[in-house]
Each structure stands twice: as structure tokens, then as C-alpha cells.
Write a protein that holds these residues in place. Sequence first.
Motif, PDB file in Angstrom:
ATOM      1  N   THR A 239      31.344  -1.579  -3.367  1.00 30.51           N
ATOM      2  CA  THR A 239      30.916  -0.199  -3.072  1.00 30.51           C
ATOM      3  C   THR A 239      32.075   0.685  -2.610  1.00 30.51           C
ATOM      4  N   GLY A 240      33.286   0.147  -2.627  1.00 30.65           N
ATOM      5  CA  GLY A 240      34.426   0.925  -2.151  1.00 30.65           C
ATOM      6  C   GLY A 240      34.331   1.276  -0.687  1.00 30.65           C
ATOM      7  N   GLY A 241      33.578   0.452   0.075  1.00 32.01           N
ATOM      8  CA  GLY A 241      33.439   0.666   1.509  1.00 32.01           C
ATOM      9  C   GLY A 241      32.332   1.628   1.900  1.00 32.01           C
ATOM     10  N   SER A 242      31.621   2.198   0.935  1.00 28.04           N
ATOM     11  CA  SER A 242      30.585   3.184   1.261  1.00 28.04           C
ATOM     12  C   SER A 242      29.333   2.543   1.856  1.00 28.04           C
ATOM     13  N   ARG A 243      29.076   1.300   1.527  1.00 24.33           N
ATOM     14  CA  ARG A 243      27.870   0.590   1.944  1.00 24.33           C
ATOM     15  C   ARG A 243      26.603   1.349   1.525  1.00 24.33           C
ATOM     16  N   ARG A 244      26.676   1.969   0.383  1.00 23.07           N
ATOM     17  CA  ARG A 244      25.551   2.724  -0.169  1.00 23.07           C
ATOM     18  C   ARG A 244      25.388   2.390  -1.647  1.00 23.07           C
ATOM     19  N   CYS A 245      24.157   2.558  -2.144  1.00 22.17           N
ATOM     20  CA  CYS A 245      23.862   2.482  -3.578  1.00 22.17           C
ATOM     21  C   CYS A 245      24.104   1.079  -4.133  1.00 22.17           C
ATOM     22  N   ILE A 246      23.234   0.135  -3.733  1.00 24.31           N
ATOM     23  CA  ILE A 246      23.346  -1.245  -4.201  1.00 24.31           C
ATOM     24  C   ILE A 246      22.005  -1.725  -4.762  1.00 24.31           C
ATOM     25  N   VAL A 247      22.063  -2.802  -5.536  1.00 27.67           N
ATOM     26  CA  VAL A 247      20.879  -3.491  -6.055  1.00 27.67           C
ATOM     27  C   VAL A 247      20.854  -4.894  -5.474  1.00 27.67           C
ATOM     28  N   VAL A 248      19.648  -5.374  -5.157  1.00 30.05           N
ATOM     29  CA  VAL A 248      19.480  -6.755  -4.703  1.00 30.05           C
ATOM     30  C   VAL A 248      18.353  -7.402  -5.493  1.00 30.05           C
ATOM     31  N   SER A 249      18.332  -8.725  -5.494  1.00 29.69           N
ATOM     32  CA  SER A 249      17.299  -9.453  -6.227  1.00 29.69           C
ATOM     33  C   SER A 249      16.304 -10.144  -5.309  1.00 29.69           C
ATOM     34  N   THR A 250      16.603 -10.199  -4.007  1.00 32.15           N
ATOM     35  CA  THR A 250      15.677 -10.811  -3.051  1.00 32.15           C
ATOM     36  C   THR A 250      15.553  -9.921  -1.823  1.00 32.15           C
ATOM     37  N   LEU A 251      14.418 -10.072  -1.116  1.00 33.34           N
ATOM     38  CA  LEU A 251      14.258  -9.331   0.138  1.00 33.34           C
ATOM     39  C   LEU A 251      15.166  -9.887   1.228  1.00 33.34           C
ATOM     40  N   ALA A 252      15.539 -11.155   1.117  1.00 34.65           N
ATOM     41  CA  ALA A 252      16.513 -11.714   2.064  1.00 34.65           C
ATOM     42  C   ALA A 252      17.829 -10.944   1.964  1.00 34.65           C
ATOM     43  N   GLU A 253      18.255 -10.655   0.732  1.00 31.04           N
ATOM     44  CA  GLU A 253      19.467  -9.846   0.543  1.00 31.04           C
ATOM     45  C   GLU A 253      19.267  -8.444   1.111  1.00 31.04           C
ATOM     46  N   ALA A 254      18.134  -7.823   0.792  1.00 34.68           N
ATOM     47  CA  ALA A 254      17.866  -6.460   1.256  1.00 34.68           C
ATOM     48  C   ALA A 254      17.927  -6.382   2.774  1.00 34.68           C
ATOM     49  N   THR A 255      17.287  -7.341   3.435  1.00 29.18           N
ATOM     50  CA  THR A 255      17.272  -7.353   4.901  1.00 29.18           C
ATOM     51  C   THR A 255      18.662  -7.594   5.464  1.00 29.18           C
TER      52      THR A 255
ATOM     53  N   ASP B 272      39.331 -15.867  -5.615  1.00 27.58           N
ATOM     54  CA  ASP B 272      40.599 -15.148  -5.675  1.00 27.58           C
ATOM     55  C   ASP B 272      40.322 -13.678  -5.376  1.00 27.58           C
ATOM     56  N   VAL B 273      40.628 -13.241  -4.161  1.00 29.73           N
ATOM     57  CA  VAL B 273      40.257 -11.895  -3.729  1.00 29.73           C
ATOM     58  C   VAL B 273      40.991 -10.815  -4.513  1.00 29.73           C
TER      59      VAL B 273
ATOM     60  N   HIS C 216      27.091 -12.754  -5.440  1.00 27.39           N
ATOM     61  CA  HIS C 216      27.860 -13.241  -4.284  1.00 27.39           C
ATOM     62  C   HIS C 216      27.078 -13.236  -2.980  1.00 27.39           C
ATOM     63  N   LYS C 217      26.265 -12.191  -2.736  1.00 23.93           N
ATOM     64  CA  LYS C 217      25.406 -12.076  -1.555  1.00 23.93           C
ATOM     65  C   LYS C 217      26.190 -12.087  -0.247  1.00 23.93           C
ATOM     66  N   THR C 218      27.363 -11.468  -0.235  1.00 23.85           N
ATOM     67  CA  THR C 218      28.187 -11.421   0.978  1.00 23.85           C
ATOM     68  C   THR C 218      28.495  -9.989   1.358  1.00 23.85           C
ATOM     69  N   LEU C 219      28.795  -9.780   2.651  1.00 29.09           N
ATOM     70  CA  LEU C 219      29.173  -8.452   3.125  1.00 29.09           C
ATOM     71  C   LEU C 219      30.534  -8.033   2.589  1.00 29.09           C
ATOM     72  N   GLU C 220      31.459  -8.973   2.608  1.00 25.61           N
ATOM     73  CA  GLU C 220      32.829  -8.641   2.235  1.00 25.61           C
ATOM     74  C   GLU C 220      32.928  -8.187   0.786  1.00 25.61           C
TER      75      GLU C 220
END
Length: 370
Positions: A56-72, A17-18, A46-50
Motif C-alpha cells: 500500500t506504499g505505507g497508506s494502510r488504505r484500500c486493501i482486499v482480504v479473503s478472511t475475516l481474520a485478515e480483516a480484523t 527476499d525483501v 502473505h497476511k502480514t503487516l509488513e
Amino acid sequence: MEGEPLSALCTPALVVDVDKVKRNAQRMREQCHKLGVQLRPHMKTHKTLECADIMTGGSRRCIVVSTLAEATFYAEHGFDDILYAYSLPFDKVERCAALSERLDLFQVLLDHPDALEQLRKRPLKGGRQWHVWLKLDCGNGRAGVLHSEPEALKLAQAVAEADGVELTGVYAHCGNSYNCRGVEQIQAVAQETTNFTLQFMEKLKAAGIICKSSIGSTPSCSHPVQDMGKLSEVHPGNYVFYDVQQSLIGSCSFDDVAVRVLTRVIGHCPHRNQLLVDCGWAGISLDGAGKLPTGYTVIEGHPNLKLLSMTQEHGRVEPISGPLDYCKYPIGSLLTLIPYHSCATAMMHPVYHVHSEGHLLGKWTPTRGW
């Protein structure tokens, strides 16, 4: 399928539910702004771009990931200031180096002197420095060097003094908040974790070391204590979806949970007083061990139904009491499952079907792997 009802989907299907996702994300941003602390949302749920854009409010900055697959994945789509919040795996140092040399800011986490030695052995090109967070255990009992042990301060000093390495921050996960029931207990854990972290920051300051501090978990950040405003950052993640577990902890209400798994009735078993559905443990998490009054999940709108057990592709549903009225559950009819743990359940689905008020809007495709 855009504009069609959820009933048009093949099952089992994970639906998002968006409107609730946006509401949950906005509420967390506002809480952090009010506290005066930086929100660094975790992508692991979730691991999704959307959804990352929403968080991030559209900034695409300042995130945490749990895998290098996510980071890449996120790096390839224009995200930066990424923290890989997992104790440095020695087999992945070269991949971490590639991201550190590519992005403006890629950060790693460690909790052992041998990990620091691995970074020393792999200096970054172009005069760049490794940006390192020290993982601190403040009572969660998972990864991290114990906050009260002298080794924690020694390791922080070693990182700060190492050539080619910068101590960027101290990171603690208050996952022990998952054992709480109610806001009072949640805030007690949040306060304790904050206190331990701030006390450690004072030790660093006395040693001449200044860096950032960050704690996080969805319960603690859903009901933050005022002293969390003295930290640099917080890093919750599950809050964007929430789940049954979070509602039981007291992080949210059922109405805040943004994900469901749709399943269809595929069999009537009157000799067992059961229904068969097409969602087994390949479609919804076994977390919770079936100990809810309603079994492994909450079946929305049917408080008397219980998901008793699952095999890979089948679920057995029975009434909590009394005989089943099979006329209410014809073969092919839909049931809606609210997952106990949304992170684990989302991992089982290659695509999420996004809707608003029950009308399909499109699909989100998560990244996978390690």
C-alpha cells in the motif's frame, strides 16, 4: 539472527527476499498509475503487516482480504477501506457488522439475494450503510452471479434499492487467466473479463445505477490491457511474492519470485538413488500435483534434481537422469525450493524469515484463521 546468513536457520524455513518484494510491489503500483486505475492489493498471499505496508506504499488504505481474520487483524493495526472479497458467509454477518460499525469503510461482497436479505435483517447502528460489492462471474466459473444472466442485473438493482445498503461496486476475479501460457493468452482473458465487466456497467448505467468496477488476478494485472484503465480498480495479490506457477503462466520471470523454502538433506538412499530432505507437504504446497519436470518444486541451482514425492515431514529427491553423486549432497547440506504456489506454501509457515542478499533482517508473522 539479524545479519546472519540463511544457513543459520533451522529447516524447513520459508524465506522472503525483501528487495524482490519491494520491486514487485513498486512495478505493480507504477503499472496501475500508468493505466490510471486504483490498485487495491490483495492480502491473501502473505497476511502480514509488513508486506501490506509495502503493497500500500505505507497508506494502510484500500486493501482486499479473503478472511475475516485478515480483516480484523488489519483493522486492529490501523488499516481502513477494507474489502472482504468473499461471498458473504451467513454465520459471519455479525462480525461483518462489527467491522462496518468500527471502520470508516468496510465492504462486503455478495452474489445471492439471500445474502442481501441477511444484511437487511441486520441494520447497522448510527445510521451507517452496508457497503456492498456484487460478485460477477465473467468466465472464471467459481463464485459470482453470471454476468450474462438477467439475475445479475436484478440483484444489482435490489442491492441499490435496499434500505441501509449501498451498491459500492461490481467485482470480478479473472482466475481463468491461471490456465494461460504466455502474454497473448493472459491479455485475451484480461480483455474478455474487462469487456464483460464494462458491458455490465453499461447495463447498470442504463438502469440509473452508478458504482465502481474492479477485476483482478496476478496474470492479468502483470500484463494489463489498455481497456483496464476504464475500470475503477484492480485487485491482484500473488504478484508480491510470485511463484513457479506464475512464471509458467508468463506473469513473471524466475528472478521475480521472492520466496523460497529452505530444506536440509537428512538421508542418503543409494538403493533407491534418492535423497531424503526435511521438507514434506507440511512445508511446501502439493499444488501442481508433481507434474513439473522437477516434480513438486524447482530446486534452485540443481536442474537435474526432482522432488518426486512427499509425506508430511519428508521429501524424496532423485535425479531426473543418471546416478546421484552423494558427495555433492552431504547430510545436513541445504537445498533451496522454489514453491509452485506461494500462497498455499506461505500458509504452512507460522513465520517468514526476511532477508536481503542472503543476510537475515528479521521475521514477519502472518495472521491465521477464518
